[in-house]
Design a protein around this motif. Sequence first.
Motif, mmCIF file in Angstrom:
data_model
loop_
_atom_site.group_PDB
_atom_site.id
_atom_site.type_symbol
_atom_site.label_atom_id
_atom_site.label_comp_id
_atom_site.label_asym_id
_atom_site.label_seq_id
_atom_site.Cartn_x
_atom_site.Cartn_y
_atom_site.Cartn_z
ATOM 1 N N PHE A 198 0.651 -1.187 -0.362
ATOM 2 C CA PHE A 198 -0.088 0.106 -0.159
ATOM 3 C C PHE A 198 0.502 1.732 -0.385
ATOM 4 O O PHE A 198 1.849 1.270 0.572
ATOM 5 N N ASP A 199 0.256 2.405 -0.694
ATOM 6 C CA ASP A 199 1.139 3.616 -0.813
ATOM 7 C C ASP A 199 0.643 4.141 1.150
ATOM 8 O O ASP A 199 -0.550 4.630 1.319
ATOM 9 N N CYS A 200 1.922 4.509 1.318
ATOM 10 C CA CYS A 200 1.921 5.040 3.303
ATOM 11 C C CYS A 200 1.532 6.519 2.791
ATOM 12 O O CYS A 200 1.449 7.203 3.516
ATOM 13 N N ARG A 201 1.451 7.923 1.625
ATOM 14 C CA ARG A 201 1.073 8.486 1.989
ATOM 15 C C ARG A 201 -0.483 9.063 2.729
ATOM 16 O O ARG A 201 -0.708 9.713 2.689
ATOM 17 N N TYR A 202 -1.292 7.599 1.883
ATOM 18 C CA TYR A 202 -2.456 7.431 2.220
ATOM 19 C C TYR A 202 -2.698 7.067 3.769
ATOM 20 O O TYR A 202 -1.765 5.645 4.111
ATOM 21 N N PHE A 203 -3.612 7.822 4.313
ATOM 22 C CA PHE A 203 -2.956 7.551 6.195
ATOM 23 C C PHE A 203 -4.504 6.716 6.058
ATOM 24 O O PHE A 203 -3.567 4.850 7.302
ATOM 25 N N PHE A 253 -9.478 13.501 7.523
ATOM 26 C CA PHE A 253 -8.044 12.229 7.291
ATOM 27 C C PHE A 253 -8.264 11.319 5.250
ATOM 28 O O PHE A 253 -8.080 11.122 4.803
ATOM 29 N N HIS A 254 -10.329 11.726 5.506
ATOM 30 C CA HIS A 254 -11.048 10.824 4.277
ATOM 31 C C HIS A 254 -10.489 11.732 2.950
ATOM 32 O O HIS A 254 -10.141 11.142 1.753
ATOM 33 N N ILE A 255 -10.814 13.297 3.660
ATOM 34 C CA ILE A 255 -10.390 14.202 2.447
ATOM 35 C C ILE A 255 -9.387 14.547 2.263
ATOM 36 O O ILE A 255 -8.690 14.562 0.993
ATOM 37 N N ARG A 256 -8.184 14.171 2.925
ATOM 38 C CA ARG A 256 -6.979 14.590 3.094
ATOM 39 C C ARG A 256 -6.429 13.891 1.982
ATOM 40 O O ARG A 256 -5.683 13.839 1.023
ATOM 41 N N ASP A 257 -6.437 11.929 2.255
ATOM 42 C CA ASP A 257 -6.057 10.660 1.517
ATOM 43 C C ASP A 257 -6.827 10.929 0.219
ATOM 44 O O ASP A 257 -5.720 11.029 -1.257
ATOM 45 N N ALA A 258 -8.987 11.967 0.195
ATOM 46 C CA ALA A 258 -9.004 11.985 -1.708
ATOM 47 C C ALA A 258 -7.546 12.648 -1.856
ATOM 48 O O ALA A 258 -7.745 12.153 -3.683
#
Length: 289
Positions: A198-203, A253-258
């Motif tokens: 998984f890409d660790c840029r996503y929390f 967090f969801h918006i940030r990751d999006a």
Amino acid sequence: MAKKILISVVIVDFFKAERVVNNVERILAQQGDFDTEVIIIDNSMDSGNQQILSQYQQSDNVKLFFNKQNNGYTRGCNQGADLCNGDYLLFVNPDIEWTSVSILADIIAIYKRDPEVGIVGTRQMNDDGSTPDTVRRFPNLAAQVLRRSSFRRLPLLKGIAEYYEYGEFDYFKPANVDWLQSSFMAISRHLWDKIGGFDCRYFIFMADPDICYKCWELGYKVHYESEIVVGADGLRCSAGGFKDVFSNRVLRFHIRDAFIYHFQYLLKPNIPTARKSQNQRSSSVNYEQ
């Protein structure tokens, strides 16, 4: 004698120790010609949670790791995968309920029948008997913004969010899909290593459409199997609209990751070429032929 297939099950916990214990016991009771190991990554940083999970510290086929800080769901999954030795990895949320002792054997059977399958997800069933939406089309920025606003009800805009949410998807038929949630997701070790995890840029969020995109990009399929069913609690921690942003940290967090996802894929096609080609042939798969 041929070496048995090893399945590694990774559970990332955050204050759900009792559900994890139930999960582990059901996993270890799975039947089939394979071996199983379970890796628990605890992000709770809570002594009570740790006390419940500590019963597995001396277990031969369970590895337990208590993080000193919450590194997020995505990093927790990768951390668990780094401790795995399996031919297949299965990421399982703590709230999943195992409804059969043959679930792992049934998942392996899918990989044996079709070597082009890279990722497998199954039908989930909520406590009330309903089926949660675990399959979506690949995200686009407009859809993700609209679905959290009242503008989605406008006649000219409502189709944008609805198309992404894939409301017409038939959860009672097997199919190859764009992407599915990592709440119960299997992936072959070969593909996992090829992608790099998984890409660790996503929390917490968006790592699942990202890894599914890469799966298709490499020429492997993302398969949804309706005949394998697991239980789920039906709770969505990221539910809510933009008015809930200030009160819901998980939604933030969801918006940030999006936004990270859409920036990453800004110059890429919304749908990988391999998925487009497969879509044109047929999105349905019949493994009974």
